[in-house]
Write a protein that holds these residues in place. Structure first.
Motif, PDB file in Angstrom:
ATOM      1  N   LYS A   1      24.360 146.275  80.933  1.00  0.00           N
ATOM      2  CA  LYS A   1      23.996 145.940  79.543  1.00  0.00           C
ATOM      3  C   LYS A   1      25.027 146.505  78.571  1.00  0.00           C
ATOM      4  CE  LYS A   1      22.085 147.411  75.530  1.00  0.00           C
ATOM      5  NZ  LYS A   1      22.046 148.666  74.771  1.00  0.00           N
TER       6      LYS A   1
ATOM      7  N   GLU B   1      16.094 147.727  69.140  1.00  0.00           N
ATOM      8  CA  GLU B   1      16.889 148.502  70.118  1.00  0.00           C
ATOM      9  C   GLU B   1      16.462 148.205  71.563  1.00  0.00           C
ATOM     10  OE1 GLU B   1      19.289 150.518  68.769  1.00  0.00           O
ATOM     11  OE2 GLU B   1      18.552 150.349  66.715  1.00  0.00           O
TER      12      GLU B   1
ATOM     13  N   ASP C   1      18.092 147.606  76.044  1.00  0.00           N
ATOM     14  CA  ASP C   1      18.113 148.472  77.236  1.00  0.00           C
ATOM     15  C   ASP C   1      16.937 148.103  78.145  1.00  0.00           C
ATOM     16  OD1 ASP C   1      20.103 149.908  75.898  1.00  0.00           O
ATOM     17  OD2 ASP C   1      18.687 151.405  75.134  1.00  0.00           O
TER      18      ASP C   1
ATOM     19  N   LYS D   1      18.173 158.353  70.409  1.00  0.00           N
ATOM     20  CA  LYS D   1      18.272 156.906  70.217  1.00  0.00           C
ATOM     21  C   LYS D   1      19.103 156.215  71.306  1.00  0.00           C
ATOM     22  CE  LYS D   1      20.014 153.776  66.683  1.00  0.00           C
ATOM     23  NZ  LYS D   1      21.400 153.469  67.021  1.00  0.00           N
ATOM     24  N   VAL D   2      19.788 156.985  72.131  1.00  0.00           N
ATOM     25  CA  VAL D   2      20.718 156.390  73.096  1.00  0.00           C
ATOM     26  C   VAL D   2      20.018 155.452  74.092  1.00  0.00           C
ATOM     27  CG1 VAL D   2      20.643 158.445  74.588  1.00  0.00           C
ATOM     28  CG2 VAL D   2      22.616 156.921  74.690  1.00  0.00           C
TER      29      VAL D   2
HETATM   30 MG    MG Z   1      20.600 151.009  71.779  1.00  0.00          MG
END
Ligand code: MG
Ligand code: ADP
Ligand code: ASP
Length: 386
Positions: free
Chosen positions: A9, A208, A211, A266-267
């Motif tokens: 990704k 977000e 992922d 946040k990763v």
């Molecule tokens: Mg992200």
């Protein structure tokens, strides 16, 4: 049965422009085991799509036109730089047409629903994945590049904006695509973040959420590895953008990584590790800017004894800052909350919660943004990171 394939990704900053997309292509070219490539919208495009909806709702024609043009121009410029084929250029124009049409619908209605927003959101990932797939066609001529429509694979409920994936359907639909292609010679490219409900309406997994898409696809094919390529070389002991001496962590357990993500790092999108944990698939987090850096490997392996690895921050629903230390067997270390609290300063940090993987404090008197996190990281480094 575990397959030999890898799902890779690439986040928004990893596909921010033509040069960044080329870097992603190189990573893919260098690893023939990468079978599914998941692409996020180019950096900031998802935010811009929200601006489109808000400007249209307010009937602010000027902002609506400006943001719409910015999105279109950015993608057309990348397409030109990458020598995108005329066919794909036409497809890009079609998506740009959909963007203008959706803006107009919201403008005329003076409002928009979560369902319409999901349709609008989906254009970002559709544009970026279209461009990357065409680039890969140029760069890897011996492979058949198939641009998979994530809406046909990532089946969800109808909870627009934060849809629940239906994992059995996802596995079924992906198996169907694999059966209908000669998998060895094929490279699949698809969109992160988006899916569709049982009526075929576009849904999204939450901001977000790309992922999570990668992890779900990895689960569906029982991948040997899921790679999350981003702009930092792994998960660090704290947000490296804020804490300059943050250290990158080589190994994390699923539970530690989930705790860090859920408590504000946040990763990774918080639910990313759920599908991979279910199938025991390792997750690699690395930097597309520096693909040879060590990165972080998230697996089910857990440290046997107590260890503290990271600290994250998040804003609670009442607006206060929650600082969380994350590690393993934290509840077995006697007096840990008291010890940490006295190091942090009792006056400014109120104990909030203890689990086996986290100890959290509410920062009560923090004037400057991020000061609590920086301070908490200095405590972590001084006492617990060697
Ligand atoms: Mg992200
Ligand atoms: P992408 O667009 O690739 O999904 P994100 O912006 O979602 O990237 O995630 C990467 C960012 O996460 C980094 O730039 C970093 O600032 C932030 N971050 C927050 N906490 C951490 C952490 N503990 N380790 C690494 N990065 C973190
Ligand atoms: N493009 C989406 C977002 O910015 C999903 C993602 O990048 O993970 O929220």
């Amino acid at each position: 049965m575990e397959s030999k394939w890898i799902v890779a990704k690439f986040g928004g900053s990893s596909v921010r422009d033509a040069v960044a997309m080329l870097r992603c292509s190189q990573i893919i070219e260098n690893n023939p085991l990468i079978k599914i490539v998941v692409i996020s919208a180019t950096q900031n495009t998802t935010n811009q799509l929200e601006f489109v909806a808000k400007a249209a709702e307010k009937k602010d024609q000027e902002t609506l036109d400006n943001v719409t043009s910015e999105i279109i121009n950015k993608h057309v410029a990348i397409a030109k730089e990458l020598f995108t084929s005329p066919q794909v250029m036409l497809e890009l124009e079609e998506i740009c047409g959909e963007l203008k049409a959706l803006g107009k619908i919201i403008f005329d209605d003076g409002k928009y629903s979560a369902k319409t927003m999901d349709e609008l959101y989906s254009l970002g990932e559709r544009m970026s994945s279209l461009l990357v797939s065409d680039l890969l066609r140029l760069r890897i001529p011996k492979k058949k590049i198939i641009l998979l429509d994530a809406k046909k694979i990532i089946k969800t409920n109808s909870d627009y904006g934060k849809a629940e994936p239906q994992i059995n359907l996802i596995a079924e639909h992906l198996a169907f695509e694999f059966k209908n292609s000669s998998v060895e010679e094929t490279l699949f490219v698809t969109q992160g973040f988006i899916g569709s409900d049982l009526m075929g309406n576009t849904t999204t997994l939450g901001r977000e959420g790309s992922d999570y898409s990668a992890a779900l696809l990895g689960e569906a094919i029982d991948a040997q590895l899921v790679q999350i390529w981003t702009d930092v070389p792994g998960v660090a002991s704290s947000d490296p953008r804020i804490v300059k001496d943050a250290k990158f962590i080589k190994n994390l357990s699923y539970d530690e990584a989930t705790a860090l993500a859920t408590l504000g790092a946040k990763v990774l999108f918080p639910t990313t590790l759920l599908p991979t944990k279910r199938k025991n698939i390792p997750v690699f987090v690395g930097s597309s800017l520096n693909p040879h850096a060590t990165g972080t490997l998230v697996t089910r392996e857990q440290d046997a004894g107590f260890s503290l690895k990271g600290v994250s921050q998040m804003t609670t629903s009442e607006g206060s800052t929650l600082i969380s230390f994350v590690g393993t067997h934290l509840d077995q270390k006697e007096g840990l909350p008291t010890l940490l609290q006295s190091d942090l300063g009792k006056e400014s940090f109120e104990f909030f919660d203890l689990t086996s993987v986290s100890v959290s404090f509410k920062a009560t008197h923090v004037d400057e943004k991020n000061e609590a996190l920086k301070h908490a990281h200095s405590v972590l480094v001084k006492y617990f990171l060697t």
